[in-house]
Design a protein around this motif. Sequence first.
Motif, PDB file in Angstrom:
ATOM      1  N   ASN A   3       0.830  -1.214   0.000  1.00  0.00           N
ATOM      2  CA  ASN A   3       0.000   0.000   0.000  1.00  0.00           C
ATOM      3  C   ASN A   3       0.866   1.266   0.000  1.00  0.00           C
ATOM      4  O   ASN A   3       0.548   2.248  -0.676  1.00  0.00           O
TER       5      ASN A   3
ATOM      6  N   ASN B 125       0.954   4.167  -2.899  1.00  0.00           N
ATOM      7  CA  ASN B 125       0.727   5.577  -2.570  1.00  0.00           C
ATOM      8  C   ASN B 125       1.871   6.497  -3.012  1.00  0.00           C
ATOM      9  O   ASN B 125       1.715   7.723  -2.999  1.00  0.00           O
TER      10      ASN B 125
ATOM     11  N   GLN C 251      -6.904   2.891  -9.292  1.00  0.00           N
ATOM     12  CA  GLN C 251      -7.360   4.268  -9.112  1.00  0.00           C
ATOM     13  C   GLN C 251      -8.884   4.373  -9.142  1.00  0.00           C
ATOM     14  O   GLN C 251      -9.498   5.042  -8.295  1.00  0.00           O
TER      15      GLN C 251
ATOM     16  N   ASN D 230     -10.261   2.358  -6.028  1.00  0.00           N
ATOM     17  CA  ASN D 230      -9.563   2.558  -4.761  1.00  0.00           C
ATOM     18  C   ASN D 230      -9.205   1.213  -4.114  1.00  0.00           C
ATOM     19  O   ASN D 230      -9.444   0.982  -2.923  1.00  0.00           O
TER      20      ASN D 230
ATOM     21  N   ARG E 141      -6.951  -1.570  -2.445  1.00  0.00           N
ATOM     22  CA  ARG E 141      -5.775  -1.625  -1.587  1.00  0.00           C
ATOM     23  C   ARG E 141      -5.701  -3.010  -0.935  1.00  0.00           C
ATOM     24  O   ARG E 141      -6.685  -3.756  -0.904  1.00  0.00           O
TER      25      ARG E 141
END
Length: 259
Positions: A48, A52, A150, A153, A155
Motif C-alpha cells: 500500500n 501511494n 485508481q 480505490n 488496496r
Amino acid sequence: MSDIVVFSVVRDFSMYKKCMEENPFLDGCELAPYDNRKTNDHISTAYNKLINTRPVNEDAWYMFAHEDFQLQESLKPHLEDLDKNVLWGPIGAATKPRFGIYYQWQLLGKIEECKKDGSDVRPVGRSVMKGTQVDTFDCQSLIVHSSLIQQHNLRFDEKLSFDLYVEDFCIQAREKANILSKILPLKARHWSGGNVQKRYYEQESYLNKKYPSSCYTGTSSWTLGGKIPFFWRLTVAVKRFCRAGRSLNRAGRSLRFRT
C-alpha cells in the motif's frame, strides 16, 4: 504500450538481485523494491505504501511479486493489448462443482517451484488457456493495471500480514466491482518451498469472518469465506479426513521401520 512497474517487499537482497535486478526478462521494467529488513512491515502495508508513492494518474501495469519470483520469459509481450479491467496472475485456484454434489479444487496455471538453495525443482499447477478464470491468485505474483486501482480505490488489507493478502485483493475486487481474476500463463520459478504455518490459519479465519456471505478458493485453502454450500462443505470434510488418515498411515509405517 503502458509502462510496467514491479513492486517487491525485500528482506533478502541477494535473492532479489538474482530474481529481479539481474533478470534480463525484466529489461525495460521499473523495479520498485521496498526495503523491509529493519521495519519488517506487513507485506500488505508495504504494498500500500508503494502504491501511494505513484502518480495519481499513472498509466502503467503494476506487478506485485515476491523477491524470489523469477520470470523466465519477457513480460512485456504478454501485456500488449491485455484487458486492463481484469486482475491477472500466473497461478491461482478455483473450485468446480461436479454433478452438484462434488466440488473439485483446482490449481490452475503452471510454474516451477524449488527450495531457496535451488534444489528440488518441480512443476506446480497445470497449464490452462490464457484468460481462464480463477477465484484468487497465489501471493507470489499479481498483475493489475494502475487505472483499475485508481478507479476502484483498491488496496491490500493490512490486517493480513504475510499470507492471503493477494487472495483478499482478488475477493475484494470481485465483491466491490465484479472484477474477475484470470490466468496469464508465464514461464516462471518461485524460489520458495515452505509449509503452511499457524499464522496462515489465523488469517484464513479472519477472511472467513470478513466475507460471511461468500465462498471462494485459494491455492492453499479449499474454502475462503463464510457461506459454504452443504456439499462443498461435505467434500472438504471428506478430503480432510482422508488426508488425516494418510498422515497417520505414514507415521505408523515410519514407526514400524524404526522399531
